[in-house]
Design an enzyme around this catalytic site. Structure first.
Site, PDB file in Angstrom:
ATOM      1  CE1 TYR A  82      -3.254   2.827   0.336  1.00 44.99           C
ATOM      2  CE2 TYR A  82      -3.763   2.076   2.558  1.00 44.99           C
ATOM      3  CZ  TYR A  82      -4.008   2.921   1.505  1.00 44.99           C
ATOM      4  OH  TYR A  82      -4.998   3.869   1.594  1.00 44.99           O
ATOM      5  CE  LYS A 137      -6.176   1.715  -1.342  1.00 47.43           C
ATOM      6  NZ  LYS A 137      -6.922   1.657  -0.057  1.00 47.43           N
TER       7      LYS A 137
END
Length: 295
Positions: free
Chosen positions: A133, A161
């Site tokens: 992330y 992400k």
């Protein structure tokens, strides 16, 4: 476990006294399980940073029991220390959640070498599929190319992400890491650009209250390659996503969106406050037509 499709980081419902409403969390997860590609528990949208260790563990168990086997699940296990990240990952694994979302430890701002060491220790300890992330605006530390190159040498690091908001960095990921990294949209108002550049994953907070149009947009762009339809759908959804990403009250707006959808989940924990009446009124004007179209 697949990271492809539309995955929604679940909001954490709170009761009037501020305690977690686990019955409502379970119902919310079960309801969305059949309407989205996957669900995340322990993400920013769920206010993980405002929950105690014990509260976070219990949310893992609640969601796993409610939606396990019905959809793809992942657990956000971010914390300030490697030790706590691993402890959270162990609890997620024990709960039966098959995959993890791992960001750079927030506030501590490790060097790139320290970040790499941290990620490798997490992988060594947990041995689970991991979506990285990359959200330096929140964590204070970007996941740089050298770290990413090293992590991709290991089989568990399969996705990232991307939430920098920098379109140039999206271009970089799509061209330099093509076929080696599943990259997911983490900046909702840029999702059409992500799909154009080959993204096959979208982690979308507004999926908590608008799952159908999120899936329709994904299907149009990724499954059908119909970007004319994609632009049409994005034109409808974009005003909502712009408020979420640019309005400075992402979590409050997601919570109010759930209320508009008939699933009130309470207010955010302090220091976050409530939306003003004007903010509620203006947001409702954007969301209600989309809810009506989904019926």
């Amino acid at each position: 476990m697949s990271f492809e499709g539309v995955h929604t980081p679940l909001v954490t419902p709170f009761k009037a006294d501020g305690e977690i409403d686990h019955d409502l969390l379970g119902k919310h997860a079960a309801d969305l399980a059949g309407r989205l590609s996957g669900l995340g528990v322990g993400g920013t949208t769920g206010e993980y940073y405002a929950l105690s260790f014990e509260e976070r563990v219990r949310t893992f168990n609640t969601v796993a029991q409610a939606a396990g086997g019905k959809t793809n699940l992942n657990a956000g296990i971010n914390a300030t220390t490697t030790r706590e990240v691993i402890r959270l990952g162990q609890e997620a694994k024990r709960a039966g959640i098959p995959a993890l979302l791992v960001a750079a430890p927030y506030y501590t701002q490790p060097t790139q070498e320290e970040l790499l060491t941290h990620m490798l220790k997490v992988d060594d300890a947990l041995d689970m599929p991991i979506m990285l992330y990359n959200f330096p605006a929140r964590t204070g530390t970007a996941i740089g190319d050298e770290v990413l190159e090293k992590l991709l040498e290991r089989p568990n690091f399969v996705a990232m992400k991307e939430s920098t908001g920098d379109i140039a960095h999206l271009h970089h990921l799509a061209t330099h890491f093509k076929d080696r990294l599943l990259f997911a949209c983490g900046m909702d108002d840029q999702v059409l650009e992500f799909f154009v550049w080959g993204a096959k994953s979208w982690y979308a907070g507004a999926g908590n209250f608008l799952p159908e149009i999120h899936m329709a947009l994904f299907d149009a762009c990724v499954k059908k390659g119909d970007f004319a339809l994609g632009r049409k759908l994005m034109t409808q959804l974009l005003p909502v996503l712009e408020v979420l990403e640019r309005g400075g009250k992402f979590i409050q707006y997601v919570r109010y969106g759930c209320e508009l959808a008939g699933k009130p989940v309470g207010v955010a924990r302090a220091p976050l406050g409530a939306l003003s009446e004007a903010e509620r009124r203006d947001f409702a004007k954007l969301v209600q037509p989309l809810l009506h179209n989904a019926q």
